[in-house]
Design an enzyme around this catalytic site. Sequence first.
Site, short mmCIF file in Angstrom:
data_model
loop_
_atom_site.label_atom_id
_atom_site.label_comp_id
_atom_site.label_asym_id
_atom_site.label_seq_id
_atom_site.Cartn_x
_atom_site.Cartn_y
_atom_site.Cartn_z
N CYS A 184 28.99 -11.25 139.87
CA CYS A 184 27.64 -11.55 139.40
C CYS A 184 27.55 -11.72 137.89
CB CYS A 184 26.68 -10.46 139.87
SG CYS A 184 26.66 -10.31 141.68
N GLU A 200 21.80 1.28 134.11
CA GLU A 200 21.54 0.35 133.01
C GLU A 200 20.50 0.91 132.04
OE1 GLU A 200 20.62 -4.42 132.25
OE2 GLU A 200 20.32 -3.54 134.25
N LYS A 237 14.85 -10.79 138.21
CA LYS A 237 15.30 -10.79 139.60
C LYS A 237 14.19 -10.34 140.54
CE LYS A 237 20.30 -10.07 138.87
NZ LYS A 237 20.35 -9.91 137.41
#
Length: 417
Positions: free
Chosen positions: A165, A316, A337
């Site tokens: 990804c 993250e 997203k």
Amino acid sequence: MELKRVVVTGMGALTPIGNTVDEYWNSLINGVSGADFITLFDASKFKTRFACEIKGFDPTSFISVKEARKLDRFAQIGLFASDMAVSDAGINKENVDVDRVGVIFASGIGGLTTFQEEVINFAKGDGTPRFNPFFIPKMILDIAAGQISMRHGFRGPNYAVVSACASSTNGIISAFDTIRLGKADIVLTGGSEAVISEAGVGGFNAMKAMSERNDDPKTASRPYDKNRDGFVMGEAAGVLVLEEYEHAIKRGAKIYCEIAGGGATADAYHLTAPHPDGLGAKNVMTAALLDAGMNPSEIDYINTHGTSTPIGDGAEVKAITQVFGEHAYELNISSTKSMTGHCLGAAGVIETIACIKSVIHNIVPPTINHFTSDDSLDPKLNFTFNVAQERTVNAALSNTFGFGGHNACVIVKKYNA
């Protein structure tokens, strides 16, 4: 050796929420979800029956039926996006040296649908090996880069990048380095992915990676929401035209922004899960800032990897607070997203395009589908929930992370002559 400046002079995008860059951007700032029930195959027996598909794409609108049959869907959409970017940049064989124009194009998986179809057809037969002569050329993931170069006659550096990804972000960084080292004047870069198929959906379902919210597909992608239950698969293609600054000025090109720097690291931790403390993510953002010669305080917006997975989102966020310290609370953070789904190998480039448009227009697209706060995430961070926000965006950072522990980060900033 003095490194050359690299600017963006063209863009093309084909996404689940828009079939041009402007359509895509307008959907982003208006919080449009691209998720709906799958139409590309019968998903009625699958755990996940929805995805973020590209709508209304017809490859025969720009190539012949014969040519379309020779290309997997991921290459078709990549070629389509390249046409947009080349046209947007105003480049042709007459105004550039084609030997100095490269194509560095990415995909995380490539022609999975073609592979699936050919193996099924063989299994249905009597064992006699009857395969389509285009089976291999359709399937291999480098073929999109090759097809783009052939279509436009570009004879510079040409290859594919694959890092799951993180693929198209790594592609952008490779193109950036190629130009600033003087090895090309222009590089078309980005990536495409189209694996909304039985093999793609079934495989990710088996890993328990995807949302199974079949009763409410539109809101299934919920980055940073307490009740997030996995990513929503998307398909997309995006292309950037990166160009050496002096070359762009000489040919009178419009300049969207400047590529400031990029970084790549590995978690070296787990096959599919990120380091729980965000170590790889911390290191890659730090590397990108160092490469750009920028302080953390100079970043205004982070387009996060933000896939809507319970572990990934938290790791993250930890990394962001470690890298940016008190400035983290001055940032806007969002995961687009939530609207496009996770477009796998193409995620990085379409999210970089979102960053570029944010820098141009001083608007941060939102993280939609937020309903319930997650107490484990720092509540003082601005996740830009549900509604776009206007603010000055001088520099934006885009994160992408892939299975295998691959991390890639690119920074874009306002163009200043």
